[in-house]
Write an enzyme that holds these catalytic residues in place. Structure first.
Site, PDB file in Angstrom:
ATOM      1  N   TRP A   1      10.287  -0.166  -5.079  1.00  0.00           N
ATOM      2  CA  TRP A   1       9.662   1.094  -4.493  1.00  0.00           C
ATOM      3  C   TRP A   1       8.367   1.588  -5.086  1.00  0.00           C
ATOM      4  CZ3 TRP A   1      10.858   3.634  -8.673  1.00  0.00           C
ATOM      5  CH2 TRP A   1      11.375   3.143  -9.345  1.00  0.00           C
TER       6      TRP A   1
ATOM      7  N   GLU B   1       8.845 -12.198  -9.488  1.00  0.00           N
ATOM      8  CA  GLU B   1       9.052 -11.113 -10.552  1.00  0.00           C
ATOM      9  C   GLU B   1       9.680 -10.080 -11.040  1.00  0.00           C
ATOM     10  OE1 GLU B   1       4.774  -8.207 -11.882  1.00  0.00           O
ATOM     11  OE2 GLU B   1       5.228  -8.177 -10.002  1.00  0.00           O
TER      12      GLU B   1
END
Length: 456
Positions: free
Chosen positions: A165, A267
């Site tokens: 987000w 990641e």
């Protein structure tokens, strides 16, 4: 009767606002018909809703993407590059509308949201160029002699992108661009906090000409995110998964993919050290720190978490940072003079207040901020600076993801190198010094995937 919401802004192109999932170039509901609310973190007010997709929806969606793959994989690299380039142009054309959507679901200031659109589209143009540079190899075999071994690269199949987000536009375009350039469809699951900016980009992708089934966006709420993600990762037709998020969740995603021996790119979290030596240009170091610490209210995986300052300039640097941080204007992202917005979720607010309380109980001094912004219903906290930090404090071990700047004092290069590397989250590190020999030593000795040298 469906609940009605009031959109708190006006777009030049209202069609960009989509509230359903995007499957096979159509706007669809989930099988259950259930929906979740999208909250403006600057007001703590719901202003939209999206479908709750569940694991039950996954087989049909993946099969649709697989059918699209059979045709998309055979399109020419030039055609894929043209679609990517046209998509880039459409996103830039509607940049400010997309930024408004992002501001009201993620909280970031409108100027910062617009800059995210700008830097994110770089991925589209880069991989549009790479589409026509996919090459194989030719090698001479050792045994048996006199033969050649050819390697060609082919599209792998349906891919899945699990998007965070904090930079939903940047992460969406960074993940999907190489997949599309290679000829692979992608099923994207945006975070429940920020689905609408992703859906707006999907709308523009269809306008750019991408065929049905090539780009899919599945929305869901927080409760169903684990099971939906697991179903996507484990589906046998999904061949590659890419995820950006916490280390804890990354381990779970890796385990799901391991069951099918799928390719996976992760990641994960960061606890980035930012090191300032006595001989550094303090003005340069401070200006760079202001950028990498306060961007998106500290909610960036490469944000400077632990600020190590050599003892000779520790007090002076603390005063410089305090003065510059005091100029930050906290407010709703849609207000023109706002330079820092709220945290994106109430969970982040609880976490950072706990970290500040922990640090002060263990001896840290608050020299700026340290509290929620009073009189505001959103998830706001004051830009906070803590001095005299030590290794046993939570911030030393956890990713803050909040506007808290923690200052640590050090004496020697050897000491700070050991402190900087004392983390399981070696994503990024930053070093400021004018000693050329030291620059090279730190570059080699810091255990991080990215090292900024007098820069961020």
């Amino acid at each position: 009767m469906a609940k009605e919401y009031k959109v708190p802004f006006v777009l030049e192109k209202p069609e960009l606002l989509k509230f359903d999932a995007f499957v096979n170039n159509e706007w669809v509901q989930s099988k259950t018909g259930a929906r979740f609310e999208v909250i403006d973190p600057g007001t703590d007010t719901a202003w939209a809703s999206c479908p709750i997709f569940t694991a039950e929806d996954v087989p049909q969606v993946v099969e649709t993407a697989q059918a699209a793959f059979q045709k998309f994989a055979r399109t020419s690299p030039r055609q894929r590059a043209e679609w990517l380039t046209k998509w880039d142009g459409l996103i830039k054309e509607h940049k400010m509308d997309i930024a408004k959507i992002l501001t009201h679901e993620a909280g970031k200031p409108i100027g910062e949201a617009a800059r995210e659109v700008d830097f994110s589209t770089a991925s589209l143009l880069w991989f549009a160029g790479e589409a026509e540079r996919i090459e194989g190899t030719v090698a001479t075999t050792s045994f048996p002699p006199g033969r050649r071994a050819f390697t060609i690269k082919q599209p792998i199949g349906v891919t899945v992108g699990l998007i965070p987000w904090n930079f939903p536009i940047g992460m969406f375009l960074r993940k999907i661009s190489p997949a599309l350039a290679a000829g692979c469809p992608m099923i994207v699951k945006p975070s429940p906090e920020t689905p609408l900016s992703t859906l707006a980009l999907a709308y523009l992708a269809a306008k750019a000409g991408f065929p049905p089934g090539v780009i899919t966006v599945l929305t869901t709420d927080l409760d169903n995110t684990p099971s939906l993600s697991e179903a996507l990762c484990r589906h046998p037709l999904v061949r590659k998964v890419t995820f950006t998020g916490s280390t804890r969740v990354g381990k779970i995603i890796a385990a799901h993919c391991a069951q099918g021996v799928k390719k996976v790119t992760l990641e994960l979290g960061g606890n980035s050290p930012y090191i300032v030596f006595d001989d550094a240009n303090l003005s340069q170091a401070a200006t760079s720190l202001m950028m990498v610490k306060w961007i998106n209210a500290g909610q960036a995986c490469i944000s400077a978490n632990r600020i190590y300052v050599q003892s000779g300039v520790y007090e002076k640097f603390a005063e410089i940072i305090k003065e510059q941080t005091g100029k930050i204007v906290v407010g709703h992202g849609s207000v023109p003079n706002t330079t820092m917005g709220p945290l994106t979720s109430p969970r982040g607010l609880v976490k950072v207040i706990n970290q500040i309380d922990d640090a002060t109980k263990l001896g840290a001094k608050v020299i700026l901020g340290g509290h929620r912004v009073l009189g505001n219903p959103g998830y706001f906290i004051e830009p906070t600076i803590l001095k005299d930090m030590t290794t046993e404090m939570l911030i030393s071990r956890e990713e803050s993801f909040a506007p808290v700047l923690a200052l640590y004092k050090f004496e020697t290069e050897e000491e700070v190198t050991e402190l900087a590397n004392d983390t399981s989250m070696g994503l990024a590190s930053y070093v400021f010094t004018k000693n050329v020999d030291r620059i090279w030593r730190m570059f080699e000795n810091l255990e991080a995937g990215m090292v900024g040298l007098n820069s961020v």
